[in-house]
Design a protein around this motif. Structure first.
Motif, mmCIF file in Angstrom:
data_model
loop_
_atom_site.group_PDB
_atom_site.id
_atom_site.type_symbol
_atom_site.label_atom_id
_atom_site.label_comp_id
_atom_site.label_asym_id
_atom_site.label_seq_id
_atom_site.Cartn_x
_atom_site.Cartn_y
_atom_site.Cartn_z
ATOM 1 N N ILE A 1 0.832 -1.210 0.000
ATOM 2 C CA ILE A 1 0.000 0.000 0.000
ATOM 3 C C ILE A 1 0.862 1.254 0.000
ATOM 4 N N LEU A 2 1.910 1.253 0.786
ATOM 5 C CA LEU A 2 2.826 2.402 0.809
ATOM 6 C C LEU A 2 3.404 2.642 -0.591
ATOM 7 N N SER A 3 3.850 1.586 -1.226
ATOM 8 C CA SER A 3 4.427 1.702 -2.568
ATOM 9 C C SER A 3 3.390 2.144 -3.588
ATOM 10 N N GLN A 4 2.194 1.602 -3.481
ATOM 11 C CA GLN A 4 1.139 1.967 -4.429
ATOM 12 C C GLN A 4 0.752 3.433 -4.274
ATOM 13 N N CYS A 5 0.671 3.910 -3.062
ATOM 14 C CA CYS A 5 0.312 5.322 -2.836
ATOM 15 C C CYS A 5 1.343 6.259 -3.458
ATOM 16 N N ILE A 6 2.600 5.998 -3.191
ATOM 17 C CA ILE A 6 3.669 6.847 -3.729
ATOM 18 C C ILE A 6 3.671 6.767 -5.251
ATOM 19 N N GLY A 7 3.591 5.571 -5.772
ATOM 20 C CA GLY A 7 3.593 5.392 -7.224
ATOM 21 C C GLY A 7 2.398 6.042 -7.903
ATOM 22 N N ALA A 8 1.230 5.915 -7.310
ATOM 23 C CA ALA A 8 0.028 6.519 -7.900
ATOM 24 C C ALA A 8 0.164 8.036 -7.961
ATOM 25 N N LEU A 9 0.725 8.619 -6.924
ATOM 26 C CA LEU A 9 0.897 10.070 -6.914
ATOM 27 C C LEU A 9 1.914 10.499 -7.976
ATOM 28 N N VAL A 10 2.997 9.758 -8.114
ATOM 29 C CA VAL A 10 4.001 10.078 -9.136
ATOM 30 C C VAL A 10 3.362 9.988 -10.523
ATOM 31 N N VAL A 11 2.642 8.914 -10.798
ATOM 32 C CA VAL A 11 2.010 8.746 -12.103
ATOM 33 C C VAL A 11 0.987 9.858 -12.354
ATOM 34 N N ALA A 12 0.147 10.148 -11.380
ATOM 35 C CA ALA A 12 -0.860 11.197 -11.555
ATOM 36 C C ALA A 12 -0.204 12.543 -11.858
ATOM 37 N N ARG A 13 0.900 12.846 -11.180
ATOM 38 C CA ARG A 13 1.591 14.118 -11.433
ATOM 39 C C ARG A 13 2.239 14.149 -12.812
ATOM 40 N N MET A 14 2.567 13.006 -13.354
ATOM 41 C CA MET A 14 3.180 12.944 -14.682
ATOM 42 C C MET A 14 2.160 13.196 -15.789
ATOM 43 N N LEU A 15 0.908 12.920 -15.523
ATOM 44 C CA LEU A 15 -0.124 13.028 -16.553
ATOM 45 C C LEU A 15 -0.554 14.479 -16.764
ATOM 46 N N ALA A 16 -0.922 14.791 -18.003
ATOM 47 C CA ALA A 16 -1.343 16.147 -18.343
ATOM 48 C C ALA A 16 -2.852 16.335 -18.239
ATOM 49 N N THR A 17 -3.600 15.249 -18.291
ATOM 50 C CA THR A 17 -5.057 15.319 -18.330
ATOM 51 C C THR A 17 -5.649 15.084 -16.941
ATOM 52 N N THR A 18 -6.417 16.049 -16.480
ATOM 53 C CA THR A 18 -7.030 15.959 -15.151
ATOM 54 C C THR A 18 -7.893 14.709 -15.020
ATOM 55 N N GLU A 19 -8.625 14.386 -16.071
ATOM 56 C CA GLU A 19 -9.488 13.205 -16.037
ATOM 57 C C GLU A 19 -8.672 11.937 -15.777
ATOM 58 N N LEU A 20 -7.530 11.807 -16.433
ATOM 59 C CA LEU A 20 -6.676 10.638 -16.214
ATOM 60 C C LEU A 20 -6.052 10.660 -14.817
ATOM 61 N N GLN A 21 -5.702 11.827 -14.341
ATOM 62 C CA GLN A 21 -5.175 11.935 -12.981
ATOM 63 C C GLN A 21 -6.202 11.407 -11.984
ATOM 64 N N HIS A 22 -7.450 11.851 -12.130
ATOM 65 C CA HIS A 22 -8.531 11.365 -11.253
ATOM 66 C C HIS A 22 -8.666 9.852 -11.339
ATOM 67 N N LYS A 23 -8.593 9.329 -12.557
ATOM 68 C CA LYS A 23 -8.755 7.891 -12.767
ATOM 69 C C LYS A 23 -7.655 7.106 -12.048
ATOM 70 N N VAL A 24 -6.412 7.574 -12.154
ATOM 71 C CA VAL A 24 -5.295 6.905 -11.476
ATOM 72 C C VAL A 24 -5.520 6.911 -9.968
#
Length: 186
Positions: A146-169
């Motif tokens: 869970i710790l790894s998934q939380c950090i990774g999800a935040l990194v991926v969401a910040r990398m994305l340009a589309t708000t909709e995709l950020q929400h989805k992640v």
């Protein structure tokens, strides 16, 4: 003119806080000593009366930020509080404002490239957070996942340009973590 010891400590703390915000927003290596000092209204030369090097400042930023993360996300959790923490962690507010959030998604790559002492210091605080979550979840491996998934999800969401995709992640990660916490068959 000599400054009092308390003035020096206050200035050091301002520099530490300002540097942490700057590092989480833009990366630590992107700003020079002069820029860090200018942010708190002082000249670059004054830096060395507080830290012997920029690396020492980075080590202090890492220690301070990860200690704060442990205080916010760690000790004295129960499942409900942990779930509320995870919801805040996996939020658009956290994506959009790295300077006010956890240092791990923002500084993880820089920590990984740092010397062994900084990595060991980060490991100490990360392990304490993981142990705190493991007690609540009654699972060492689930806490790491869970710790790894939380950090990774935040990194991926910040990398994305589309708000909709950020929400989805963020939502996908939160939902999957919820299933993991609930356990099999839930």
């Amino acid at each position: 003119m000599r400054y009092s010891a308390s003035h020096k400590l206050e200035t050091r703390e301002k520099l530490l806080q300002s540097s942490a915000v700057s590092a989480k927003r833009s990366g630590f290596s992107t700003v020079g000593v002069d820029g860090l000092m200018k942010a708190i209204g002082l000249s670059g030369g004054a830096f060395y009366s507080h830290f012997s090097s920029k690396d020492e400042l980075f080590a202090s930023v890492v220690e301070s930020e990860l200690r704060q993360s442990l205080e916010r996300l760690g000790a004295e959790q129960d499942r409900d509080k942990l779930e509320r923490c995870l919801k805040q962690y996996l939020s658009m507010c956290h994506v959009e404002h790295p300077e006010t959030g956890c240092a791990l998604p923002a500084l993880g790559a820089e920590i990984a490239r740092s010397d062994i002492a900084i990595r060991q210091q980060a490991e100490h605080w990360i392990c304490q957070l993981q142990e705190s979550w493991a007690q609540v979840l009654e699972s060492d491996s689930l806490a790491w996942a869970i710790l790894s998934q939380c950090i990774g999800a935040l990194v991926v969401a910040r990398m994305l340009a589309t708000t909709e995709l950020q929400h989805k992640v963020l939502k996908s990660s939160y939902d999957e973590i919820g299933r993991q916490i609930a356990g099999p068959g839930a």
